[in-house]
Design a protein around this motif. Structure first.
Motif, PDB file in Angstrom:
ATOM      1  N   HIS A  47       0.837  -1.204   0.000  1.00 34.23           N
ATOM      2  CA  HIS A  47       0.000   0.000   0.000  1.00 34.23           C
ATOM      3  C   HIS A  47       0.871   1.253   0.000  1.00 34.23           C
ATOM      4  N   LYS A  48       1.954   1.213   0.770  1.00 31.45           N
ATOM      5  CA  LYS A  48       2.854   2.367   0.815  1.00 31.45           C
ATOM      6  C   LYS A  48       3.514   2.601  -0.543  1.00 31.45           C
ATOM      7  N   SER A  49       3.931   1.538  -1.210  1.00 30.87           N
ATOM      8  CA  SER A  49       4.547   1.710  -2.530  1.00 30.87           C
ATOM      9  C   SER A  49       3.516   2.180  -3.564  1.00 30.87           C
ATOM     10  N   MET A  50       2.257   1.745  -3.420  1.00 33.77           N
ATOM     11  CA  MET A  50       1.195   2.207  -4.312  1.00 33.77           C
ATOM     12  C   MET A  50       0.952   3.712  -4.115  1.00 33.77           C
ATOM     13  N   LEU A  51       0.975   4.172  -2.874  1.00 36.43           N
ATOM     14  CA  LEU A  51       0.770   5.599  -2.603  1.00 36.43           C
ATOM     15  C   LEU A  51       1.931   6.443  -3.137  1.00 36.43           C
ATOM     16  N   GLU A  52       3.136   5.913  -3.078  1.00 34.77           N
ATOM     17  CA  GLU A  52       4.286   6.657  -3.587  1.00 34.77           C
ATOM     18  C   GLU A  52       4.277   6.748  -5.107  1.00 34.77           C
ATOM     19  N   ALA A  53       3.618   5.802  -5.779  1.00 30.88           N
ATOM     20  CA  ALA A  53       3.602   5.771  -7.242  1.00 30.88           C
ATOM     21  C   ALA A  53       2.424   6.533  -7.843  1.00 30.88           C
ATOM     22  N   LEU A  54       1.600   7.196  -7.036  1.00 27.45           N
ATOM     23  CA  LEU A  54       0.466   7.948  -7.572  1.00 27.45           C
ATOM     24  C   LEU A  54       0.957   9.112  -8.414  1.00 27.45           C
ATOM     25  N   ARG A  55       0.251   9.362  -9.532  1.00 29.32           N
ATOM     26  CA  ARG A  55       0.587  10.496 -10.382  1.00 29.32           C
ATOM     27  C   ARG A  55      -0.676  11.026 -11.050  1.00 29.32           C
ATOM     28  N   ILE A  70      -6.977  11.866 -10.419  1.00 33.54           N
ATOM     29  CA  ILE A  70      -6.017  12.799  -9.840  1.00 33.54           C
ATOM     30  C   ILE A  70      -5.671  13.854 -10.889  1.00 33.54           C
ATOM     31  N   THR A  71      -5.858  15.129 -10.516  1.00 33.08           N
ATOM     32  CA  THR A  71      -5.522  16.213 -11.434  1.00 33.08           C
ATOM     33  C   THR A  71      -4.252  16.936 -11.021  1.00 33.08           C
ATOM     34  N   LYS A  72      -3.897  16.857  -9.737  1.00 34.62           N
ATOM     35  CA  LYS A  72      -2.691  17.531  -9.276  1.00 34.62           C
ATOM     36  C   LYS A  72      -2.130  16.763  -8.082  1.00 34.62           C
ATOM     37  N   VAL A  73      -0.824  16.584  -8.084  1.00 35.45           N
ATOM     38  CA  VAL A  73      -0.144  15.934  -6.966  1.00 35.45           C
ATOM     39  C   VAL A  73       0.652  17.004  -6.245  1.00 35.45           C
ATOM     40  N   GLY A  74       0.280  17.267  -4.995  1.00 35.26           N
ATOM     41  CA  GLY A  74       0.964  18.284  -4.211  1.00 35.26           C
ATOM     42  C   GLY A  74       2.201  17.726  -3.540  1.00 35.26           C
ATOM     43  N   ALA A  75       3.054  18.635  -3.088  1.00 34.62           N
ATOM     44  CA  ALA A  75       4.305  18.223  -2.465  1.00 34.62           C
ATOM     45  C   ALA A  75       4.103  17.753  -1.024  1.00 34.62           C
ATOM     46  N   ASP A  76       3.104  18.286  -0.361  1.00 37.51           N
ATOM     47  CA  ASP A  76       2.916  17.989   1.059  1.00 37.51           C
ATOM     48  C   ASP A  76       1.806  16.960   1.295  1.00 37.51           C
ATOM     49  N   VAL A  91      -7.568  15.880  -1.160  1.00 38.39           N
ATOM     50  CA  VAL A  91      -7.545  14.744  -0.230  1.00 38.39           C
ATOM     51  C   VAL A  91      -6.099  14.465   0.152  1.00 38.39           C
ATOM     52  N   LEU A  92      -5.939  13.822   1.278  1.00 37.74           N
ATOM     53  CA  LEU A  92      -4.613  13.391   1.687  1.00 37.74           C
ATOM     54  C   LEU A  92      -4.229  12.134   0.923  1.00 37.74           C
ATOM     55  N   ARG A  93      -2.975  11.996   0.638  1.00 35.81           N
ATOM     56  CA  ARG A  93      -2.480  10.831  -0.091  1.00 35.81           C
ATOM     57  C   ARG A  93      -2.802   9.541   0.661  1.00 35.81           C
ATOM     58  N   SER A  94      -2.764   9.569   1.985  1.00 34.61           N
ATOM     59  CA  SER A  94      -2.984   8.360   2.776  1.00 34.61           C
ATOM     60  C   SER A  94      -4.431   7.864   2.732  1.00 34.61           C
TER      61      SER A  94
END
Length: 147
Positions: A47-55, A70-76, A91-94
């Motif tokens: 799940h953690k690797s899936m969240l890191e690979a979101l784009r 997903i339209t924009k991936v924020g830094a935070d 939304v939060l990535r988590s």
């Protein structure tokens, strides 16, 4: 005379009996590790690797069951997800539970020279890959292991 003989016999058998009393507890812990703890750690790592690979362009399902792109991936750790035409939520990535469709990487990327053509190619919108389902309910069926 009786005390010394009884004391000597108890000392010999006490070490083996103590170890044998802990053997069921050790066996139970080993079973719990292989049936519960290890699979949960593996699932958490995936799940953690899936969240890191979101784009941008990925079609996702949030924790609340909202399906969007997903339209924009924020830094935070924030994502902007479009849930309907013109309706975007942060939304939060988590909170992302599942990725329904992954997008292909963009063809062009920015180079060190900063050519205008490369910038335009990198900023193009990538359309999400459509899965071959007939309706939205079938996509949720895959989420729960149904075909």
């Amino acid at each position: 005379m009786f005390v010394s003989t009884a004391y000597a016999q108890a000392a010999d058998g006490a070490g083996a009996a103590g170890l044998m009393s802990f053997l069921p507890l050790i066996l139970i812990f080993v079973v719990f590790y292989f049936l519960l703890i290890r699979p949960q750690q593996k699932k958490l790592k995936e799940h953690k690797s899936m969240l890191e690979a979101l784009r941008r362009g990925d079609r996702v399902v949030t924790g609340g069951g909202i399906v969007g792109t997903i339209t924009k991936v924020g830094a935070d750790d924030e994502l902007v997800v479009e849930i309907a035409e013109g309706v975007r939520v942060r939304v939060l990535r988590s909170t992302i539970n599942l990725v329904l469709a992954k997008t292909e990487p963009a063809k062009g990327s920015r180079t060190a020279t900063g050519d205008d053509n490369d910038v335009a190619a990198a900023e193009t919108t990538v359309e999400p890959v459509q899965d071959n389902t007939t309706g939205p309910s079938r996509g949720f069926g895959k989420m729960f292991g149904r075909k």
